[in-house]
Design an enzyme around this catalytic site. Structure first.
Site, PDB file in Angstrom:
ATOM      1  CB  CYS A 289      -1.039  -0.005   1.119  1.00 46.23           C
ATOM      2  SG  CYS A 289      -0.746  -1.177   2.413  1.00 46.23           S
ATOM      3  NE  ARG A 318       3.208  -8.899   5.758  1.00 42.10           N
ATOM      4  CZ  ARG A 318       1.896  -8.744   5.709  1.00 42.10           C
ATOM      5  NH1 ARG A 318       1.132  -9.479   6.511  1.00 42.10           N
ATOM      6  NH2 ARG A 318       1.347  -7.885   4.891  1.00 42.10           N
ATOM      7  CD  GLN A 336       0.038  -8.872   0.639  1.00 41.06           C
ATOM      8  OE1 GLN A 336       0.426  -7.826   0.113  1.00 41.06           O
ATOM      9  NE2 GLN A 336      -0.326  -8.941   1.903  1.00 41.06           N
ATOM     10  CG  ASP A 338      -2.180  -5.667  -1.987  1.00 39.53           C
ATOM     11  OD1 ASP A 338      -3.334  -5.584  -1.519  1.00 39.53           O
ATOM     12  OD2 ASP A 338      -1.183  -5.151  -1.449  1.00 39.53           O
ATOM     13  CG  HIS A 340      -3.897  -0.634  -2.314  1.00 46.46           C
ATOM     14  ND1 HIS A 340      -2.800  -1.385  -2.641  1.00 46.46           N
ATOM     15  CD2 HIS A 340      -4.145  -0.868  -0.999  1.00 46.46           C
ATOM     16  CE1 HIS A 340      -2.382  -2.041  -1.576  1.00 46.46           C
ATOM     17  NE2 HIS A 340      -3.184  -1.761  -0.568  1.00 46.46           N
ATOM     18  CE  LYS A 421     -10.618  -6.639  10.384  1.00 50.56           C
ATOM     19  NZ  LYS A 421      -9.409  -7.377  10.674  1.00 50.56           N
ATOM     20  CG  HIS A 467      -5.822  -1.630   2.218  1.00 54.01           C
ATOM     21  ND1 HIS A 467      -4.485  -1.427   2.057  1.00 54.01           N
ATOM     22  CD2 HIS A 467      -6.262  -0.645   3.030  1.00 54.01           C
ATOM     23  CE1 HIS A 467      -4.111  -0.366   2.752  1.00 54.01           C
ATOM     24  NE2 HIS A 467      -5.173   0.131   3.361  1.00 54.01           N
TER      25      HIS A 467
END
Length: 603
Positions: A289, A318, A336, A338, A340, A421, A467
């Site tokens: 992000c 991570r 991911q 992902d 946005h 969320k 997200h």
RNA sequence: GCCACCUUAGCUCAGUUGGUUAGAGCAUCUGUUUUGUAAACAGAGGGUCGUCGGUUCGAAUCCGACAGGUGGCUCCA
């Protein structure tokens, strides 16, 4: 028997477990022994360590106690008397529990965790010679207890805190009847058979290497097909709604996360990278992000430009604790799917609607039942962003969920501090629920990065960030999905869709098989020819073991008439009779089924 | 990271209370066979028993450290 009876049985079993451990080991300090899903556990602090081999012995002692058909007798004591009692019997953990229970208006978080503070009396339950602090909810007589089994031992910190002493926890499962116990054990057995680590090896999907390191799986050609097909689908679903692909590097200066606030929160989970050429201190990106905010911020934005939607399927890193790594479900390299969205606050609902639609399609295609959890703020002041914004955003989320006819439930106080969320809970083929996809609103990062757009009236306004990941992480999704399907992937995902088996190694046969292979490749079908010098039976067996959807056996007959009767993996079959068809027609059908992402075969 | 358990051939697993050259099936390779819908036959190769150190006349087996793996460490009397 009611659900309460079962709870009481499990509770009583925890109590009897403590009794048995006391009998066998003497000198035990007791922690807590609650009822959990499907069973119970009890925490002990004792000198010698208990291993799984000891469980049988403990279980037998428990059965002896139960067979005596003892009664549970309750005794209520004033707090002072109770404290005295546990001190005398040398039970420091119980003493701590009672003190916490008695404490009034305590500000210590531990006391409030326990709940009903300010108690004046506490209860003890005695069964046989064994007496224990206990809230109660027990059976009257031990013979009312149904079937149980001790499962495993593990270490557990007193009250879940790493700084506290570690205790030994014994887990058991318990059911009303031996039959239900059996069923539960069978389910565990089935889960073991489907274990993605086992299937990952058998189906040649991914590998781990000690040289590469733990938590960093590599994907074989077969496994990579799975990943890429899933990711491609996830992206397609969002491209329909105007998402555009972006690309960001895997390293960044740590300044990016200092600005975003992630450094303070996730600092010890970040991998640090030192430059040998410069004094740069870089980190491997743990999320995308902040990068995306910088693409957004690269030029002035008008209200007319919004929503701006970025898509980025990429791997983040991570540094999980080594003990938490395992298979594909917990890894250090996480891919991911992902995305946005940067939008105006009044656009939240329509954007949510798009994303929910995409999620619904995704999970219908992989045949998993979906329900959603709406996580809202509560009245505490840990949340950032104005109350009006929260209120409006939460309403828009809910409207979108209702419009998409999704089964949902709402939870207050579960929101992230930066926004409400939606978590998607997917149920797999053996009834386990997994949290995979999420949609999260974010009011904080736009603020921290000073993101803005020019509104109709010429003023500067702040966009809202959304997200979203549909698969969640590719690795984790695969771990769930491999177990969900037991490795029997649908046609569109199968790493190998068609296997061509030759009846013999004669020139004509081999050439004919190769020609089908070429035609299939032209149609984008993933195909392998098995021309080994083995019996047809053996080659069929190998194709079955690899769970290939379609198998063609090529011999004289097929060569002479150009037609085949495909052998179809059983779970894909709807009709019982399978027609003979021209090879070209078969290949076209497979190509089309792949494109349509069908669940069953039409042949 | 912490607790318990595990690590023998590419894979799945045997290996008695420490006792000579560590076994099997599958897979691999070489022959024979030319095969019709879930395992043809024969032979061969393949292991410093996870790594390092210790105990012992002798260690796959006992002890220790390390590495990797599995189950837990969130369920609050």
């Amino acid at each position: 028997m009611s659900q309460d009876d079962l709870q009481n049985q499990r509770h009583s079993l925890a109590h009897i477990l403590a009794h048995a451990v006391q009998d066998i080991y003497g000198n035990v300090k007791f922690g807590v022994g609650p009822v959990i899903e499907n069973g119970f556990y009890y925490d002990f602090d004792l000198e010698q360590s208990i291993s799984e081999e000891d469980l049988e012995k403990i279980e037998n002692r428990m059965k002896e106690i139960i067979d005596q058909d003892l009664s549970f007798e309750r005794e209520d004591l004033m707090v002072e008397t109770a404290l005295d009692k546990v001190r005398k019997s040398g039970q420091p953990y119980k003493e701590e529990l009672i003190s916490d229970l008695a404490q009034k208006g305590s500000t210590s978080p531990e006391a409030s965790e326990i709940g009903n503070q300010g108690a004046e009396t506490v209860s003890f339950y005695k069964v046989g010679e064994f007496d224990d602090l206990c809230r109660g909810g027990h059976v009257e007589k031990t013979k009312q207890i149904g079937a149980f089994k001790l499962m495993r031992v593990s270490g557990a910190y007193w009250r879940g805190k790493e700084t506290n002493p570690q205790m030994q926890r014994i887990y058991g499962i318990a059911f009303q009847t031996p039959k239900e116990l059996r069923q539960h054990l069978d389910m565990l057995e089935e889960a073991k058979k489907r274990d993605h680590r086992k299937l990952g090896k058998e189906l040649d999907l991914f590998v781990l290497s000690d040289l590469v390191g733990s938590g960093m799986p590599m994907f074989t050609p077969r496994g990579t097909v799975l990943r890429e097909e899933l990711e491609k689908y996830s992206n397609e679903l969002r491209k329909e709604y105007g998402f555009e692909k972006v690309w960001t590097p895997h390293m960044t200066k740590k300044d990016l996360y200092e600005t975003s606030g992630h450094w303070a929160k996730f600092g010890d989970e970040l991998f640090l990278v030192k430059s040998q050429e410069t004094s740069d201190e870089l980190v491997l990106k743990p999320m995308n992000c902040p990068h995306h905010t910088q693409i957004y911020a690269s030029s002035p934005r008008s209200y007319r430009d919004l929503p701006i939607r970025y898509l980025d399927t990429t791997t983040v890193y991570r540094d999980e604790k080594t003990g938490e790594l395992g298979g594909l479900s917990r890894v250090r390299s996480i891919t991911q799917d992902d995305s946005h969205v940067f939008c105006r606050s009044e656009q939240i609902e329509s954007e949510m609607d798009n994303l929910l639609h995409a999620a619904r399609d995704m999970y219908a295609t992989v045949s998993m039942k979906l329900r959603v959890r709406l996580s809202y703020r509560d009245n505490t002041d840990v949340y950032l962003g104005s109350a009006e914004l929260w209120q409006s955003a939460q309403e828009q989320l809910k409207n979108a969920v209702i419009a998409n006819k999704l089964e949902f439930f709402e939870v207050e106080g579960e929101a992230a501090f930066y926004g409400p969320k939606i978590d998607f809970m997917a149920t797999d083929a053996i009834g386990r629920e997994h949290q995979l996809a999420t949609v999260q609103l974010d009011f904080v990062q736009p603020d921290r990065f000073g993101l803005a757009y020019t509104a109709e009236d010429g003023t500067e306004k702040q966009p809202v960030m959304i997200h979203n990941a549909l698969l969640g992480s590719t690795e984790r999704f695969l771990s769930v999905y491999i177990e969900h399907t037991a490795g029997k992937f649908p046609i569109w995902l199968a790493p190998e869709q068609v296997r061509i088996i030759t009846v013999n190694q004669e020139y004509e046969t081999t050439e004919f098989a190769r020609s089908i292979e070429v035609k299939a490749r032209e149609l984008g079908i993933r195909v392998q020819v098995d021309n080994d010098n083995e019996s047809v039976g053996k080659k069929i067996r190998n194709a079955e073991l690899m769970k290939v959807p379609y198998t063609l056996v090529i011999g004289e007959k097929e060569i002479s008439n150009g037609r085949v009767v495909p052998r179809i993996r059983k779970d894909l079959v709807v009709l019982s009779a399978h027609p003979e068809l021209a090879i070209e027609d078969f290949l076209k059908t497979v190509a089309n089924e792949t494109k349509m992402r069908v669940q069953k075969t039409s042949l």
